[in-house]
Design a protein around this motif. Structure first.
Motif, PDB file in Angstrom:
ATOM      1  N   LEU A   1       0.827  -1.206   0.000  1.00 22.50           N
ATOM      2  CA  LEU A   1       0.000   0.000   0.000  1.00 22.50           C
ATOM      3  C   LEU A   1       0.861   1.256   0.000  1.00 22.50           C
ATOM      4  O   LEU A   1       0.593   2.212  -0.726  1.00 22.50           O
ATOM      5  CB  LEU A   1      -0.917  -0.005   1.220  1.00 22.50           C
TER       6      LEU A   1
ATOM      7  N   ALA B   1      -6.038   6.564   7.571  1.00 22.66           N
ATOM      8  CA  ALA B   1      -6.360   5.778   6.378  1.00 22.66           C
ATOM      9  C   ALA B   1      -7.657   6.213   5.710  1.00 22.66           C
ATOM     10  O   ALA B   1      -7.900   5.881   4.544  1.00 22.66           O
ATOM     11  CB  ALA B   1      -6.443   4.293   6.740  1.00 22.66           C
TER      12      ALA B   1
ATOM     13  N   PHE C   1      -7.874   7.649   2.052  1.00 21.34           N
ATOM     14  CA  PHE C   1      -8.094   6.896   0.813  1.00 21.34           C
ATOM     15  C   PHE C   1      -9.493   7.165   0.278  1.00 21.34           C
ATOM     16  O   PHE C   1      -9.690   7.347  -0.924  1.00 21.34           O
ATOM     17  CB  PHE C   1      -7.894   5.401   1.059  1.00 21.34           C
TER      18      PHE C   1
ATOM     19  N   THR D   1      -8.663  -2.112   7.928  1.00 22.40           N
ATOM     20  CA  THR D   1      -7.632  -3.017   7.419  1.00 22.40           C
ATOM     21  C   THR D   1      -6.444  -2.225   6.872  1.00 22.40           C
ATOM     22  O   THR D   1      -5.282  -2.568   7.127  1.00 22.40           O
ATOM     23  CB  THR D   1      -8.206  -3.923   6.322  1.00 22.40           C
ATOM     24  N   ILE D   2      -6.719  -1.161   6.131  1.00 20.06           N
ATOM     25  CA  ILE D   2      -5.636  -0.319   5.606  1.00 20.06           C
ATOM     26  C   ILE D   2      -4.848   0.296   6.751  1.00 20.06           C
ATOM     27  O   ILE D   2      -3.606   0.312   6.744  1.00 20.06           O
ATOM     28  CB  ILE D   2      -6.214   0.785   4.691  1.00 20.06           C
ATOM     29  N   ARG D   3      -5.562   0.795   7.754  1.00 14.01           N
ATOM     30  CA  ARG D   3      -4.892   1.414   8.904  1.00 14.01           C
ATOM     31  C   ARG D   3      -4.027   0.384   9.632  1.00 14.01           C
ATOM     32  O   ARG D   3      -2.888   0.676  10.025  1.00 14.01           O
ATOM     33  CB  ARG D   3      -5.940   1.994   9.853  1.00 14.01           C
TER      34      ARG D   3
END
Length: 286
Positions: A12, A50, A53, A271-273
């Motif tokens: 990412l 995050a 995004f 999930t990204i965080r």
């Protein structure tokens, strides 16, 4: 699980920050010196989360509704040929101005102003535009600030109270002023008024709708990344005001958005965080 987290985080980060990302991150965060924003400022919470995004994609969709801004993007940004490069340049600018030293912030602003000075042309209708036009700069700014703040308030790790939310708008105004925006809004009320004032200028051109299709349906992504990106896209669309959807021919499904999209969006952003805040790996890894 640790390896999965680190691998996902590196992937990412590489997409968002590019090959120079690790070096830029070290330079921006580790260089000593005074900064525009202290660690307690709201802009650091918003721009470091995050949820950006979602907010970034929402901002691009909203900005496309101004024909002059859309003409400048279509004619000069290379968003189709190099969308990841554009994302990386934008993320580096935000990082430098939000977290970097005053010197880094000023240098980032000067680079952007130099680019804006070269971007000019005419729309298909023959209307001239300049990226350095303060009125056009202000539209890009208010669309971004509104998008980033709304995304954080819905999907962020925290939640800004009324005073902190106004503080975020005021923080962002400092960057906008440096870029050439005249009298940027410094409160949420002023931000809402400025957005409303632009409404008569906005419309859904074919270029704007084509951009929306590209951003939402056909981005250059591997197959494995398309399902989570679809959640990201749906989350960004769900944050758009109803008046922005019709011109872009985007659906409005309130029941689905309040339940399925919101739940899926929270899961994706968490999930990204989780991935991007992984503890440091062995020496030499980002």
């Amino acid at each position: 699980m640790r390896r999965l987290r680190e691998s996902l985080g590196r992937s990412l980060f590489a997409r968002v920050a590019g090959p120079e990302g690790p070096a830029n991150r070290a330079l921006i965060h580790e260089t000593p010196g005074p900064r525009w924003f202290t660690p307690d400022r709201p802009i650091r919470a918003v721009h470091g989360d995050a949820a950006m995004f979602v907010g970034g994609l929402r901002a691009l969709l909203l900005q496309s509704l101004h024909p002059l801004a859309m003409a400048a993007v279509a004619g000069h940004s290379g968003y189709r040929g190099d969308p990841w490069g554009r994302l990386q340049r934008t993320s580096t600018f935000l990082a430098a101005t939000t977290f970097g030293t005053e010197e880094h912030a000023r240098a980032a602003v000067e680079r952007v102003r130099a680019i804006h000075g070269r971007v000019r042309g005419r729309t298909e209708d023959g209307i001239p535009y300049r990226a350095s036009d303060p009125h056009l700069l202000a539209w890009v700014h208010v669309a971004e600030v509104d998008s980033f703040l709304r995304a954080y308030q819905r999907y962020g790790a925290g939640h800004l109270d009324a005073a902190a939310a106004d503080g975020y708008v005021a923080d962002a105004a400092r960057i906008a002023t440096a870029l050439g925006v005249v009298d940027p809004p410094t409160t949420r009320a002023a931000l809402a008024e400025r957005l409303a004032a632009y409404r008569p200028e906005l419309r859904g051109t074919e270029a704007a709708r084509d951009t929306a299709r590209f951003l939402l349906l056909t981005p250059p992504l591997p197959l494995a990344a398309r399902p989570p990106y679809a959640v990201l896209a749906a989350s960004a669309v769900a944050l758009l005001p109803s008046w922005a959807r019709g011109p872009l021919r985007l659906p409005y499904l309130p029941l689905v958005e309040r339940t399925g999209v919101t739940i899926a969006g929270h899961g994706l952003v968490r999930t990204i965080r989780w991935a991007m805040t992984a503890p440091p790996g062995p020496a030499g890894t980002p």
